[in-house]
Design a protein around this motif. Structure first.
Motif, PDB file in Angstrom:
ATOM      1  N   LEU A 209      -3.146   2.357  -3.759  1.00  0.00           N
ATOM      2  CA  LEU A 209      -4.260   3.202  -2.710  1.00  0.00           C
ATOM      3  C   LEU A 209      -4.099   2.277  -1.429  1.00  0.00           C
ATOM      4  N   GLU A 210      -4.541   0.970  -1.244  1.00  0.00           N
ATOM      5  CA  GLU A 210      -4.954   0.110  -0.536  1.00  0.00           C
ATOM      6  C   GLU A 210      -4.597  -1.639  -0.647  1.00  0.00           C
ATOM      7  N   ARG A 211      -4.225  -2.137   0.037  1.00  0.00           N
ATOM      8  CA  ARG A 211      -4.627  -3.220  -0.169  1.00  0.00           C
ATOM      9  C   ARG A 211      -5.385  -4.590   1.233  1.00  0.00           C
ATOM     10  N   LEU A 212      -6.169  -4.718   0.778  1.00  0.00           N
ATOM     11  CA  LEU A 212      -7.503  -5.023   1.803  1.00  0.00           C
ATOM     12  C   LEU A 212      -6.612  -6.215   1.790  1.00  0.00           C
ATOM     13  N   PRO A 213      -7.241  -7.032   2.742  1.00  0.00           N
ATOM     14  CA  PRO A 213      -6.817  -8.564   3.886  1.00  0.00           C
ATOM     15  C   PRO A 213      -7.176  -9.749   2.767  1.00  0.00           C
ATOM     16  N   GLY A 214      -6.465 -10.116   2.352  1.00  0.00           N
ATOM     17  CA  GLY A 214      -6.432 -11.257   1.878  1.00  0.00           C
ATOM     18  C   GLY A 214      -6.139 -10.977   0.443  1.00  0.00           C
TER      19      GLY A 214
ATOM     20  N   LYS B  29       0.883  -1.226  -0.213  1.00  0.00           N
ATOM     21  CA  LYS B  29       0.497  -0.150   0.004  1.00  0.00           C
ATOM     22  C   LYS B  29       0.393   1.173  -0.325  1.00  0.00           C
TER      23      LYS B  29
ATOM     24  N   ILE C 245      -6.923  -1.930  -4.977  1.00  0.00           N
ATOM     25  CA  ILE C 245      -7.093  -1.123  -4.917  1.00  0.00           C
ATOM     26  C   ILE C 245      -6.318   0.292  -5.801  1.00  0.00           C
TER      27      ILE C 245
ATOM     28  N   ILE D  93      -9.481   1.832  -9.006  1.00  0.00           N
ATOM     29  CA  ILE D  93     -10.551   0.833  -9.437  1.00  0.00           C
ATOM     30  C   ILE D  93      -9.827  -0.117  -8.480  1.00  0.00           C
ATOM     31  N   ALA D  94     -10.787  -1.560  -8.405  1.00  0.00           N
ATOM     32  CA  ALA D  94     -10.504  -2.573  -7.664  1.00  0.00           C
ATOM     33  C   ALA D  94      -9.956  -3.746  -8.005  1.00  0.00           C
ATOM     34  N   ILE D  95      -9.310  -4.292  -7.726  1.00  0.00           N
ATOM     35  CA  ILE D  95      -8.881  -5.794  -8.634  1.00  0.00           C
ATOM     36  C   ILE D  95      -8.702  -6.974  -7.615  1.00  0.00           C
ATOM     37  N   GLY D  96      -9.115  -7.688  -8.157  1.00  0.00           N
ATOM     38  CA  GLY D  96      -9.797  -8.973  -7.033  1.00  0.00           C
ATOM     39  C   GLY D  96      -8.207  -9.861  -6.998  1.00  0.00           C
ATOM     40  N   PHE D  97      -7.964 -10.729  -6.515  1.00  0.00           N
ATOM     41  CA  PHE D  97      -5.904 -11.518  -6.248  1.00  0.00           C
ATOM     42  C   PHE D  97      -6.197 -12.426  -6.741  1.00  0.00           C
TER      43      PHE D  97
ATOM     44  N   THR E  91      -7.692  -8.209  -2.565  1.00  0.00           N
ATOM     45  CA  THR E  91      -7.984  -7.428  -3.291  1.00  0.00           C
ATOM     46  C   THR E  91      -7.561  -5.619  -3.568  1.00  0.00           C
TER      47      THR E  91
END
Ligand SMILES: Nc1nc2c(ncn2[C@@H]2O[C@H](COP(=O)(O)OP(=O)(O)O)[C@@H](O)[C@H]2O)c(=O)[nH]1
Ligand SMILES: [Mg+2]
Lengths: 77, 676
Positions: free
Chosen positions: A43-48, A11, A52, A60-64, A50
């Motif tokens: 911008l962001e890294r979600l747990p798991g 991130k 952004i 834009i959100a991009i799946g793992f 995904t």
């Protein structure tokens, strides 16, 4: 810096897209504004995993699974 | 609902509409643009009618047509480009191909993304005009775009607009009159030359070179390869980037509150609390305020005490009746129950009538009318087509459905939904979906039928199957939810907990199983996030009004049909027969009173109607839990069933439908054996 895939990007880093996966998904990415050679911000890294990313004002959100297929190079600013 | 079905018909018979349009020779104006750029607001203005305006992708899965002056105007699903990657795109593509004039709506905040479509439209040789929408947001963010310069570079008219502020609409006439074929790159004609000679339309030639197999087949010419498409796309992307860097300047990028909120709703540390706060507010609004306080007043007071009471005592003037009045009075048990029997009608004995009138108007009185005449019973009895249906529809369903749609409208408009989709993406991956599936599933809580149609926006057949199965098995629609909310919140905390966990586990088990055994691969998430902002109240109200109206219009018919059906079963004695047949299952396995079987019979017609049948039964809290679990897992309503067959095919539809019977009774029974 060596290349990585997008899922490994931290991130808050800027990176350059080196290679997109081929096929329809590439075309979809290009239409949204992500193409090879572009500099993008994570911008962001979600747990798991995904991811952004942000290019200019567009988020834009991009799946793992997709992120794993995108090769990038970290940019040092 | 009905409108959506109609739109679907449009979609299926698009060819018909199109040829019809050509026959009457009216010019076709097509509104095109990326998702959420304001097309529908423009369309509403032009057509003077209403179509849904939303802030999340995938709302317009269909085409809407209207007349404007001497031409036909079409609203289209939002697309990022003209091609055939999914159903929305195919629909949009065909209508754009037929267009005489394309009004291209562009979100000025996202020029880089949106101009890609603009340039593609220009390359197709379409006559277009461009509207730079979201001018208000542009100003707030101090971003400057030079429309003159853009117009020069594109070779087509460019106007500034802010559709929510109704600014720029006045330019539409001019835009339509002045639409032009834009400036195309020199190399393009060289590339198109050969195909163009064979198919005769530049637009179609371009799409064929870009690899559109369907169009290529229509003209039986070879279709372009993926490599050719890539070269064209990359070149176009570069042109877009160049144009944007020439026309756009950002003065400052100061943070806006809602930008920050958008960010926080994605950060896991803050995003999960935000989600929980949203859910809590939602619970208090719908679960507590509306389904308890409001409905208590509308259903018990307006519905039962006034409407049904006056209606039925009026009917009793003309037909024999037996009326029991129960007064809840702690101090004087003797006063509790009175039964008045009128052999002829209410007026046979004025004294008894007066007494009945007096007693039944007591504040704590519960009045129950029984009519012996079959017609009176059918129309005004316990399952009376007129009495019960109207109370349920107007005084129970209406407030709840409106509340649900209002909450949904606020969420859609704020831009929160795509962020929710992103947050939940990984979780959805486990069940073979990606975050986008949040949208059909959320919509399912409104109307399962409508939601089933939007499963089209999912990327693969297996995702569509999984999402449809989830919708059919576990998601209660707003009408059913209404009844569930009322019954459950009366039952206490433990029943709510049991209900939610059983339904949720069923969802997880069914979808992980499907994910494991269905062939193929699910697609990963790729979604653009619209700006986060304060929802517009007037838009939310309008949307709530139209959706509620549409839903009620559609639901009412089925309610009356269901009531008539059950009423007939009731007066012919078939209902009792059916109850007796199901009795072993209902009483031993589900541990419910045998009358609960009525709820299942009605449930086949409409889900919520089934749940509503549980109302009069005076169940214990744990019985309520079992009954609601069973009825939730039970088959979807007839409308949803029909749409499912259309979308997913006969075989898959029937498998899902019949297995819903099995799941419902199996799981409901297991829970009953444990908790009752
Ligand atoms: N701030 C602002 N919001 C707009 C404007 N135009 C449309 N919107 C909002 O953008 C969202 C999408 O609008 P809609 O007409 O449904 O777009 P469509 O998907 O292209 O049909 C809605 O929430 C609108 O209220 C505008 O000019 N300014
Ligand atoms: Mg729309």
């Amino acid at each position: 810096m060596g290349s990585k895939t997008l899922d490994k990007i931290k991130k808050g880093t800027y990176f350059t897209i080196e290679k997109l996966p081929s096929g329809i998904v590439k075309v979809q990415l290009i239409r949204l504004g992500l193409s090879e050679g572009d500099t993008i911000f994570c911008l962001e890294r979600l747990p798991g995993g995904t991811i952004i990313v942000q290019k200019n004002r567009q988020e834009i959100a991009i799946g793992f699974e997709l992120a794993k297929l995108i090769s990038v190079r970290i940019k040092i600013i | 609902m009905k409108d959506i079905i109609e739109h679907k018909e449009h979609h299926l018979h698009l060819d018909n509409i199109l040829s019809e349009g050509t026959k009457n020779g009216l010019p076709k104006i097509v509104l095109a643009g990326n998702p959420n750029v304001g097309k529908s607001l423009f369309f509403n203005y032009l057509s003077g009618t209403y179509v849904d305006v939303s802030n999340f992708p995938g709302t317009t899965v269909s085409i809407t047509k209207a007349l404007y002056k001497n031409s036909e105007v079409y609203d289209t699903p939002g697309v990022y480009g003209v091609s055939s990657f999914n159903d929305e795109e195919k629909v949009a593509r065909d209508i754009i191909l037929e267009a005489d004039i394309v009004i291209n709506i562009v979100n000025a905040l996202h020029l880089e993304r949106d101009l890609f479509l603009t340039l593609q439209l220009i390359d197709m040789g379409k006559k277009i005009s461009v509207f730079l929408n979201f001018n208000d947001e542009l100003k707030k963010r101090k971003i400057l775009i030079d429309p003159k310069k853009l117009s020069e570079l594109l070779g087509v008219p460019v106007y500034e607009a802010s559709a929510v502020k109704k600014m720029g609409f006045e330019k539409l006439d001019e835009a339509i009159a002045d639409a032009k074929v834009g400036i195309q790159p020199d190399a393009l004609h060289h590339v198109l030359h050969e195909t163009l000679n064979r198919v005769g339309s530049q637009a179609e030639a371009l799409l064929i070179i870009e690899g559109d197999e369907i169009i290529a087949e229509r003209h039986s010419v070879p279709c372009g390869s993926g490599d050719e498409r890539e070269i064209i796309y990359i070149e176009r992307r570069n042109r877009v980037n160049e144009i944007v860097s020439t026309v756009e300047r950002e003065d400052s990028s100061r943070g806006l509150f809602f930008n920050a909120l958008g960010k926080y709703s994605l950060n896991p540390v803050t995003g999960i609390p935000i989600l929980l706060v949203m859910l809590t507010v939602l619970y208090f609004f719908i679960g507590d305020f509306v389904s308890q306080r409001v409905v208590n007043f509308t259903e018990k007071t307006i519905g039962k005490k006034y409407f049904e009471y006056y209606l039925k005592s009026y009917v009793a003037n003309y037909t024999p009746s037996e009326i029991s009045v129960i007064i809840k009075d702690e101090e004087d048990p003797a006063k509790r129950l009175r039964v008045y029997s009128f052999k002829e009608n209410l007026n046979e004995d004025q004294k008894v009538k007066q007494e009945f009138k007096h007693v039944s108007r007591d504040e704590n009185a519960v009045v129950d009318f029984k009519f012996s005449n079959l017609i009176a019973k059918l129309l005004f009895g316990e399952f009376g087509i007129i009495s019960m249906t109207i109370t349920y529809l107007l005084f129970l369903l209406l407030p709840l459905v409106a509340a649900f749609y209002f909450a949904m409208a606020l969420m859609e408009d704020s831009g929160y939904l795509p962020r929710l989709a992103t947050m939940l993406d990984r979780m959805m991956n486990r069940i073979g979906l990606n975050g986008r599936a949040v949208i059909p599933i959320m919509l399912g809580f409104g109307c399962v039928t409508m939601a089933t149609i939007t499963t089209r926006l999912l990327g693969s057949e297996r995702e569509k199957t999984i999402a449809t199965a989830i919708l059919m098995y576990v998601i209660p629609c707003s009408a059913q939810l209404a009844v569930i909310a009322v019954l459950l919140s009366g039952a206490g905390f433990l029943p709510i907990l049991i209900y939610v966990s059983v339904i949720f586990s069923t969802l997880v088990v069914i979808s992980t199983t499907l994910n494991k055994f269905l062939p193929g691969q699910s697609t990963p998430l790729l979604i653009d996030l619209p700006i986060m902002r304060l929802p517009k109240l007037d838009n939310a109200f309008k949307k709530t009004f139209f959706r509620t109206y549409g839903f009620m219009k559609e639901a009412s018919v089925w309610f009356f049909v269901g009531a008539l059906f059950v009423g007939l079963l009731d007066v012919t004695g078939l209902l009792v027969l059916f109850q007796d047949i199901l009795a072993p299952i209902t009483t031993h396995w589900l541990k419910l009173p045998k009358e609960a079987a009525t709820a299942f019979v009605m449930g086949v017609v409409r889900r919520d109607f089934g749940a509503a049948g549980l109302f009069g039964l005076h169940l214990m809290p744990m019985q309520i839990t079992v009954a609601l679990i069973t009825i939730t897992l039970f088959v979807p309503c007839i409308a949803a069933f029909i749409i499912m067959i259309k979308e997913r095919g006969m075989k898959e539809g029937l498998i899902i439908w019949f297995s819903a019977w099995i799941f419902a009774f199996l799981i409901g029974g297991i829970v009953a054996q444990i908790i009752i």
